[in-house]
Design a protein around this motif. Structure first.
Motif, PDB file in Angstrom:
ATOM      1  N   SER A 177       0.821  -1.213   0.000  1.00  0.00           N
ATOM      2  CA  SER A 177       0.000   0.000   0.000  1.00  0.00           C
ATOM      3  C   SER A 177       0.851   1.257   0.000  1.00  0.00           C
ATOM      4  O   SER A 177       0.321   2.364   0.149  1.00  0.00           O
ATOM      5  N   GLU A 201      -5.043 -11.989   2.147  1.00  0.00           N
ATOM      6  CA  GLU A 201      -5.790 -13.056   2.819  1.00  0.00           C
ATOM      7  C   GLU A 201      -6.171 -14.161   1.832  1.00  0.00           C
ATOM      8  O   GLU A 201      -6.029 -15.358   2.130  1.00  0.00           O
ATOM      9  N   ARG A 217      -9.953   8.479   3.119  1.00  0.00           N
ATOM     10  CA  ARG A 217     -10.980   7.456   2.893  1.00  0.00           C
ATOM     11  C   ARG A 217     -10.547   6.502   1.779  1.00  0.00           C
ATOM     12  O   ARG A 217     -10.643   5.289   1.918  1.00  0.00           O
ATOM     13  N   SER A 238      -7.553   4.344   2.910  1.00  0.00           N
ATOM     14  CA  SER A 238      -7.926   3.287   3.851  1.00  0.00           C
ATOM     15  C   SER A 238      -8.655   2.149   3.139  1.00  0.00           C
ATOM     16  O   SER A 238      -8.495   0.979   3.498  1.00  0.00           O
ATOM     17  N   LEU A 239      -9.426   2.466   2.091  1.00  0.00           N
ATOM     18  CA  LEU A 239     -10.070   1.410   1.303  1.00  0.00           C
ATOM     19  C   LEU A 239      -9.052   0.611   0.500  1.00  0.00           C
ATOM     20  O   LEU A 239      -9.205  -0.604   0.319  1.00  0.00           O
ATOM     21  N   GLN A 240      -8.003   1.278   0.020  1.00  0.00           N
ATOM     22  CA  GLN A 240      -6.933   0.571  -0.686  1.00  0.00           C
ATOM     23  C   GLN A 240      -6.248  -0.412   0.265  1.00  0.00           C
ATOM     24  O   GLN A 240      -5.925  -1.526  -0.119  1.00  0.00           O
ATOM     25  N   LEU A 241      -6.063  -0.014   1.504  1.00  0.00           N
ATOM     26  CA  LEU A 241      -5.469  -0.906   2.504  1.00  0.00           C
ATOM     27  C   LEU A 241      -6.361  -2.125   2.723  1.00  0.00           C
ATOM     28  O   LEU A 241      -5.879  -3.254   2.796  1.00  0.00           O
ATOM     29  N   VAL A 242      -7.676  -1.925   2.790  1.00  0.00           N
ATOM     30  CA  VAL A 242      -8.620  -3.038   2.944  1.00  0.00           C
ATOM     31  C   VAL A 242      -8.525  -3.963   1.731  1.00  0.00           C
ATOM     32  O   VAL A 242      -8.470  -5.191   1.868  1.00  0.00           O
ATOM     33  N   ARG A 243      -8.481  -3.391   0.520  1.00  0.00           N
ATOM     34  CA  ARG A 243      -8.386  -4.175  -0.708  1.00  0.00           C
ATOM     35  C   ARG A 243      -7.097  -5.003  -0.716  1.00  0.00           C
ATOM     36  O   ARG A 243      -7.117  -6.203  -1.022  1.00  0.00           O
ATOM     37  N   THR A 244      -5.993  -4.400  -0.375  1.00  0.00           N
ATOM     38  CA  THR A 244      -4.710  -5.103  -0.357  1.00  0.00           C
ATOM     39  C   THR A 244      -4.711  -6.210   0.681  1.00  0.00           C
ATOM     40  O   THR A 244      -4.263  -7.333   0.407  1.00  0.00           O
ATOM     41  N   ALA A 245      -5.228  -5.926   1.883  1.00  0.00           N
ATOM     42  CA  ALA A 245      -5.289  -6.948   2.931  1.00  0.00           C
ATOM     43  C   ALA A 245      -6.166  -8.117   2.483  1.00  0.00           C
ATOM     44  O   ALA A 245      -5.848  -9.285   2.747  1.00  0.00           O
ATOM     45  N   SER A 246      -7.239  -7.832   1.779  1.00  0.00           N
ATOM     46  CA  SER A 246      -8.124  -8.889   1.277  1.00  0.00           C
ATOM     47  C   SER A 246      -7.407  -9.769   0.258  1.00  0.00           C
ATOM     48  O   SER A 246      -7.551 -10.997   0.262  1.00  0.00           O
TER      49      SER A 246
END
Length: 189
Positions: free
Chosen positions: A24, A46, A32, A35-43
């Motif tokens: 990221s 996973e 905003r 933080s959504l890019q971080l969620v996408r990368t973490a997904s």
């Protein structure tokens, strides 16, 4: 020596947090959108970890490990391990056409090498399974790619790659190299 091996005391969780943060990089994670890019990368990380876990279990099973020993490593009963991972069986070749084969079992560490070898002999993936590929023969050589994320897949399709399918966070693509396939060596009985 790689950074992953430099500090053996670091937990897998610490390494994953570092990987997600690195992937990221360049984003303002306080916004905003960032933080959504971080969620996408973490997904995506996973999904990749789930794929590696499934392939590791398949590898352990093909090397003779019991469901009880796999369950013990994962902190679950043998029944729970079997229920969660037993669906990774390779399909039989009964429904294959004469010019089709099942390539497998393959895992994340040997899958692309096996597809590259098969591609030299004219075999190309037409269906990506959890631990196998259904491949079809043609007279030309093929190249295969495995990518994570829709953006990477879209970039390759824009460059003429053909979509094969997806599996647990990965997208598989192929392209015909237009050169004659090698002739396969005869198998001895």
């Amino acid at each position: 020596m790689s950074e992953l091996h430099a500090d053996a005391d670091r937990s897998a969780s610490d390494l994953l947090v570092e990987a997600v943060t690195t992937l990221s990089a360049g984003r303002d994670l306080e916004t905003r959108e960032g933080s959504l890019q971080l969620v996408r990368t973490a997904s995506e990380v996973e999904a990749g970890a789930r794929t590696v876990l499934h392939q590791a279990v398949l590898s352990a099973r093909t090397r003779g490990n019991t469901w009880a020993s796999i369950g013990a490593v994962l902190g679950m009963t043998k029944q729970a391990a079997q229920k969660r991972f037993a669906t990774t069986a390779i399909p039989s070749g009964a429904d294959l056409a004469a010019d089709e084969r099942i390539l497998g079992p393959v895992g994340p560490f040997d899958e692309m090498r096996e597809l590259a070898l098969a591609g030299q002999y004219g075999w190309h993936s037409v269906e990506a399974g959890l631990n196998h590929h259904r491949v079809m023969h043609s007279p030309t050589r093929w190249e295969h790619r495995r990518v994570s994320g829709a953006r990477a897949a879209r970039r390759l399709t824009d460059q003429g790659w053909q979509l094969v399918g997806g599996n647990l966070g990965y997208t598989y693509l192929k392209r015909d190299l237009g050169t004659p396939a090698l002739i396969e060596p005869a198998h001895r009985a």
